[in-house]
Structure formats: C-alpha cells, structure tokens
Design an enzyme around this catalytic site. Structure first.
Site, PDB file in Angstrom:
ATOM      1  N   HIS A   1      -7.082  -4.572  10.687  1.00  0.00           N
ATOM      2  CA  HIS A   1      -7.134  -4.844   9.001  1.00  0.00           C
ATOM      3  C   HIS A   1      -5.463  -5.127   8.358  1.00  0.00           C
ATOM      4  CE1 HIS A   1      -5.081  -0.299   9.156  1.00  0.00           C
ATOM      5  NE2 HIS A   1      -3.826  -1.463   9.527  1.00  0.00           N
TER       6      HIS A   1
ATOM      7  N   ASP B   1       0.977  -1.117   0.100  1.00  0.00           N
ATOM      8  CA  ASP B   1      -0.062   0.036   0.163  1.00  0.00           C
ATOM      9  C   ASP B   1       1.263   1.378  -0.020  1.00  0.00           C
ATOM     10  OD1 ASP B   1       0.866  -0.055   2.604  1.00  0.00           O
ATOM     11  OD2 ASP B   1      -1.189  -0.420   3.810  1.00  0.00           O
TER      12      ASP B   1
ATOM     13  N   GLU C   1      -9.767  -1.655   5.280  1.00  0.00           N
ATOM     14  CA  GLU C   1     -10.262  -1.435   6.566  1.00  0.00           C
ATOM     15  C   GLU C   1     -11.813  -2.292   6.502  1.00  0.00           C
ATOM     16  OE1 GLU C   1      -8.952   0.291   8.089  1.00  0.00           O
ATOM     17  OE2 GLU C   1      -8.121   1.978   7.655  1.00  0.00           O
TER      18      GLU C   1
ATOM     19  N   ASN D   1      -7.554  -2.355  14.196  1.00  0.00           N
ATOM     20  CA  ASN D   1      -9.120  -2.511  13.762  1.00  0.00           C
ATOM     21  C   ASN D   1      -8.971  -4.157  13.184  1.00  0.00           C
ATOM     22  OD1 ASN D   1      -8.247  -1.377  11.282  1.00  0.00           O
ATOM     23  ND2 ASN D   1      -9.314  -0.479  11.144  1.00  0.00           N
TER      24      ASN D   1
HETATM   25  C1  GLP Z   1      -0.633   0.392   8.460  1.00  0.00           C
HETATM   26  C2  GLP Z   1      -0.195  -1.067   7.609  1.00  0.00           C
HETATM   27  C3  GLP Z   1      -0.643  -1.654   7.458  1.00  0.00           C
HETATM   28  C4  GLP Z   1       0.204  -3.042   8.666  1.00  0.00           C
HETATM   29  C5  GLP Z   1      -0.170  -1.401   9.647  1.00  0.00           C
HETATM   30  C6  GLP Z   1      -0.241  -1.659  11.122  1.00  0.00           C
HETATM   31  O1  GLP Z   1      -1.776   0.420   8.512  1.00  0.00           O
HETATM   32  N1  GLP Z   1      -0.530  -0.217   6.082  1.00  0.00           N
HETATM   33  O2  GLP Z   1       0.216  -2.524   6.115  1.00  0.00           O
HETATM   34  O3  GLP Z   1      -0.185  -3.961   9.151  1.00  0.00           O
HETATM   35  O4  GLP Z   1       0.077  -0.326   9.784  1.00  0.00           O
HETATM   36  O5  GLP Z   1       0.998  -0.823  11.004  1.00  0.00           O
HETATM   37  P1  GLP Z   1       2.684  -1.494  12.178  1.00  0.00           P
HETATM   38  O6  GLP Z   1       2.920  -2.476  12.416  1.00  0.00           O
HETATM   39  O7  GLP Z   1       3.380  -0.019  13.248  1.00  0.00           O
HETATM   40  O8  GLP Z   1       1.278  -1.798  14.423  1.00  0.00           O
END
Ligand code: GLP
Length: 260
Positions: free
Chosen positions: A138, A67, A143, A136
C-alpha cells in the site's frame, strides 16, 4: 523510475534529504507531501539537521500529510498529527497554518476529504510527495484493490495493515479500522515522488512495485506510470530485485543534474 540503492538506511535518508533540500532552495514555497511510519524518520532527522546547521528555511513551505486514522484526535498519542509534530514539525520553522493533516475527527468525512483536495489544489499542487510502502504494497493507506484514480477518501484498513500498526496502540483492539488517506490519483498528480523502503520485510513489495505488473493488488506498482519517481532503498529492501545491478549502473552513470 530511478532506483537508488544505498548500503544502509542512513545513507539513503541523507540522499533523499539532499534532493528535498535542493528543491526547497530552488523553490522556497515548495509544497511537500509527507508520510508517517518508521521509514521516513531518518529523512526527517536529516531535514532537521539541515535546518539547524545549514539554515535550510521552511518558512514558505506548505505540507500535506498523506493520511490519518479515523477516530483519533490531534492529541491522541498514536495519531499521525502527534507523530508529525514529535518527529518533524516541532523542530522546523513551518508556519502552523501551512501544515495540513487530515482530521481524524471530521464529522462529515466526505466533505472533509473534498476540502483537503481543494486545499492541495489551492496551494498549487504537491511538488514532492514522500512515500513509504506497506508490507502489502500500500501507499498512504490505499490498500490492495484501491482505485488508481481515487482522491482523498476514507479507506478500510486491511488486516495485514492493522497487524503491522497495532504495536503503536496500547491494545490491539484500539487500532482503528478506518483511515482518511490521499487517493492514488492524488499521489499520481504530485510532480515528483520520493519513495523510501528499508529492511528485508520490504524486499518483496519493493520488487513487485518496481519489476512486477501494474496491478491494484500492489497499489505502489502504479508508480511505474508516474513520470518522476525516485526510490531510495537499502541493500536489504533491494535484495529481491532481479535488476539491482542494472539499476546501480544506470544511476551511477547519470549526469549530476539528473540526480538532484
Ligand atoms: C503506514 C502508513 C504508510 C507507511 C506504512 C509503512 O501504513 N500509512 O504511509 O508507508 O505505514 O510503515 P513503516 O514505514 O513503519 O514500515
């Protein structure tokens, strides 16, 4: 779904890196799906170490990132382009033309999303997709209530996601409202998934993903229907799993060839 619980994130990252390295050694032209966020940082450090110290060769590897924020160019300090070059790509020998990240500045977003999917298909599909999980539930930026069959698309970020990611921006209002993300369908088409989740903050979405119902309210729960998912957890992220003891025994008793 293989659930692999390790004492700490470092041990989990080392195991995940070993699985990925074995794949790359067996298939040097592996197509990797990559993720951002704090979770895969240990995995990326370990891949860099394997490249530097053990000669793990990435020269034929192709990558597709999950993404990117809409409106951020590759040089923006909070873009996922910047993140990936800073934390991984600068230290590996992946040819620049093998690296794919959605373009946050694309003028025609639907056309860009369609060509991203075409590029994945032309590369032969994703062999191994790295995933983190949002608070959440995702995956990528899919989402809650995203379609399980969606492909690369633009999504509107949930307020929880915007709050969680705002610290990476100078001011909260600079945090984008939209992102381009591989769809859940894209992720489900990858041949294998490596999900990583660490810390107490992830315990609830992890339990919902592994032991809850498959529901669009928890997008990651769809992974229960993927044939080859490994979930690497530390003790904290596993702390709400009712079946943690069962998961441990199951994994420990697997033959070696099934573990890599
Ligand atoms: C963002 C990314 C996700 C990732 C999530 C969790 O939203 N788009 O791909 O899994 O963050 O982030 P973290 O690893 O910092 O908890």
């Amino acid at each position: 779904m293989d659930v692999i619980i390790q004492p700490n994130p470092e041990a989990a990252a080392r195991m995940a890196a070993r699985v990925m390295a074995d794949l790359i050694r067996n298939k040097p032209d592996t197509v990797l799906g990559l993720a951002t966020g704090s979770t895969p940082l240990g995995l990326y450090r370990e891949l860099i170490r394997l490249h530097r110290e053990e000669g793990l060769d990435f020269s034929r590897v192709t990558t597709f990132n999950l993404d990117e924020y809409v409106g951020l160019g590759p040089d923006h300090p909070a873009s996922y382009h910047t993140f990936m070059f800073k934390h991984l790509f600068h230290a590996l020998n992946i040819p620049r033309e093998h690296i794919h990240i959605p373009d946050g500045l694309a003028k025609d977003i639907p056309a860009h999303c369609a060509s991203y999917e075409d590029a994945i298909r032309d590369a032969g599909g994703i062999d191994m997709q790295v995933l983190g999980i949002g608070a959440n539930g995702h995956i990528g930026f899919n989402e809650p209530m995203s379609s399980f069959t969606s492909h690369t698309t633009m999504t509107t970020l949930a307020s929880r996601t915007r709050q969680d990611n705002a610290p990476f921006f100078e001011r909260e209002e600079m945090m984008p409202h939209h992102a381009i993300t591989m769809g859940i369908g894209t992720i489900m088409e990858s041949r294998q998934c490596l999900m990583l989740a660490f810390g107490r903050r992830k315990a609830r979405p992890v339990a919902q993903m592994i032991e809850g119902s498959v529901t669009p309210l928890v997008p990651a729960s769809v992974l229960q229907q993927h044939p080859a998912v490994r979930v690497f957890l530390d003790k904290e992220a596993a702390s709400e799993l009712r079946g943690a003891g069962y998961d441990r025994r199951l994994y420990e008793n697997k033959p070696e060839w099934q573990k890599t």
